[in-house]
Enzyme design. Structure first.
Site, PDB file in Angstrom:
ATOM      1  N   GLY A 119       0.843  -1.198   0.000  1.00 29.02           N
ATOM      2  CA  GLY A 119       0.000   0.000   0.000  1.00 29.02           C
ATOM      3  C   GLY A 119       0.870   1.237   0.000  1.00 29.02           C
ATOM      4  N   LYS A 120       0.329   2.358  -0.362  1.00 28.66           N
ATOM      5  CA  LYS A 120       1.046   3.642  -0.265  1.00 28.66           C
ATOM      6  C   LYS A 120       0.013   4.747  -0.392  1.00 28.66           C
ATOM      7  CE  LYS A 120       5.497   4.887  -0.141  1.00 28.66           C
ATOM      8  NZ  LYS A 120       6.531   4.099   0.507  1.00 28.66           N
TER       9      LYS A 120
END
Ligand code: NAD
Length: 430
Positions: A119-120
């Site tokens: 994720g980011k």
């Protein structure tokens, strides 16, 4: 407001000055897929994120003005466990960048064999324009906007550019207040007093040093006879340089944003202070010689560790690099074109997804400590990090030896095989 975005990227694009993180990430996936016997449908799925949240974050400025900022959270893949990755506050944060960086997190967690996906996220804002109070209000509201999609079992953010342990503390508090229970496992990189892990801050630099030490041994050079240049003397660079210095290497050059210092006999890395520790202390240090940041990259050393920013090793300078080994401390310091030149020149490049993965590994330790409500000692963190790094190093080294591929390809082969096998085993729902 949350919505899902779609993306359109041509991964055959070749102009490296405009190459986005997503373009690079897709290109690397495509290349890795040619080495691995996985279902093409699985590779197709991995080219796309599961979901991208785009949220509007209203912020009341200190002068009473209201500003609406845009935040993102890209969730690439969670087949092996909760999404994991940083939240950055930077003016150039956008959906494609978050997607590309979230893909890297999927591979980084997989190469380390930790049970997280990628994720980011972040907010498009200049963090220097925010007072502490504004940053706190912004972070709390961002946590609220993301509340439905984050959580210890869903998606676990961490600090990144423009955010820090205090930002994570506000995020964790906002989430916990709305949940009605203290939930430290919703983020990592917190201060130890509220469930953060000892050793988290120095972990990425420490892992860079461990991997560099193993690579030096692999090439049979002897650490005492090895010279090292480190670009960027911040969290990653300074911790890597100090550990390598302690283990016997000669760190002959280091730099900050203003320039590099060079001592052919080796610098005392404990005496050189990082920019965060004392601004200007790298470039202002009383060293025998100085260099520009560009010149540091071309020094005649055994090992070059780019640990500042991305895209510093390019088609323009890759032919002039004299190091015998590059270990990536920063994320994405080597462009695709430079990588090809290094391969042709026989200069091994140990990739970021392995070398600096100590950060996410100690984040995983933090998450375990939060779930178990039991803090580990610094010694235990160091021991477990060493053991995780060695396991990952051995898995990647086996691929290098068995398939005669580059270190980057080998790391991607390890990661993609793990993710793809998990996907094939679970199957496609419905
Ligand atoms: P930092 O801000 O602590 O340090 C960065 C250093 O690079 C400083 O010395 C700064 O003066 C220098 N610098 C900045 N811009 C530069 C430029 N244009 N040219 C040369 N030097 C420059 O940052 P950090 O946390 O050490 O991160 C460095 C890199 O490592 C980034 O790519 C980051 O994404 C990556 N990384 C960080 C972590 C982490 O947890 N800190 C984990 C994995 C990867």
């Amino acid at each position: 407001m949350a919505q899902t975005t779609s993306e359109s990227v041509d991964e055959t694009e070749t102009n490296e000055t405009t190459e986005s993180a997503l373009t690079t990430a897709r290109r690397q996936l495509k290349r890795a897929a040619t080495h691995v016997d996985v279902d093409s449908g699985v590779v197709e799925r991995l080219k796309h994120p599961t979901k991208v949240q785009r949220v509007s974050v209203p912020l009341k400025r200190d002068d009473g003005e209201l500003e609406v900022l845009t935040g993102f959270r890209a969730q690439h893949d969670d087949v092996r466990g909760p999404y994991k990755g940083g939240l950055r506050y930077h003016p150039e944060v956008n959906a494609d960048e978050c997607i590309g960086l979230s893909m890297w997190m999927t591979w980084k967690c997989a190469v380390m064999d930790i049970p997280f996906g990628g994720g980011k996220g972040g907010i498009a804002v200049d963090p220097k324009s925010l007072s502490d109070e504004e940053k706190e209000r912004l972070t709390r509201r961002f946590a609220e906007e993301l509340r439905d999609v984050v959580g210890p079992k869903q998606d676990v953010p961490a600090p990144d550019m423009g955010t820090d342990a205090q930002t994570m503390a506000w995020f964790m508090d906002a989430y916990s207040m709305q949940r009605g229970e203290t939930t430290p496992g919703v983020v990592t990189g917190k201060p130890p007093v509220i469930g953060g892990s000892y050793g988290r801050e120095e972990a990425p630099g420490r892992s860079v040093a461990i991997i560099t030490r193993e690579a030096i041994e692999y090439y049979d050079w002897g650490i005492e006879d090895t010279t090292v240049a480190v670009q960027g003397y911040g969290s990653v660079g300074a911790n890597a340089a100090r550990a390598l210095d302690e283990w016997g290497a000669d760190v002959v050059a280091v730099s900050d944003v203003d320039g590099a210092i060079y001592d052919p006999n080796g610098l005392d890395t404990k005496d050189v202070m990082g920019h965060e520790e004392r601004p200007g202390m790298v470039s202002g240090y009383d060293a025998p010689e100085t260099r520009s940041n560009e010149e540091l990259l071309e020094l005649d050393v055994d090992v070059l560790v780019p640990a500042a920013v991305g895209n510093v090793l390019t088609a323009d300078n890759a032919d002039d690099v004299q190091a015998n080994l590059v270990v990536e401390g920063a994320n994405g310091p080597t462009t695709f074109a430079a990588d090809t030149i290094f391969e042709e020149r026989g200069i091994p490049v140990v990739p970021d997804i392995l070398a600096n993965a100590g950060g996410v590994t100690v984040s995983y330790f933090e998450w375990l400590q939060d779930i178990n409500r039991r803090q580990w000692s610094l010694d235990r963190v160091h021991d477990e990090l060493e053991s995780e790094m060695l396991q990952a190093w051995n898995a990647v080294r086996n691929e290098v030896e068995n398939r005669d591929v580059t270190w980057r390809d080998a790391a991607y082969i390890v990661a993609l095989t793990r993710v793809a096998t998990a996907k094939e085993t679970r199957g496609l729902w419905p």
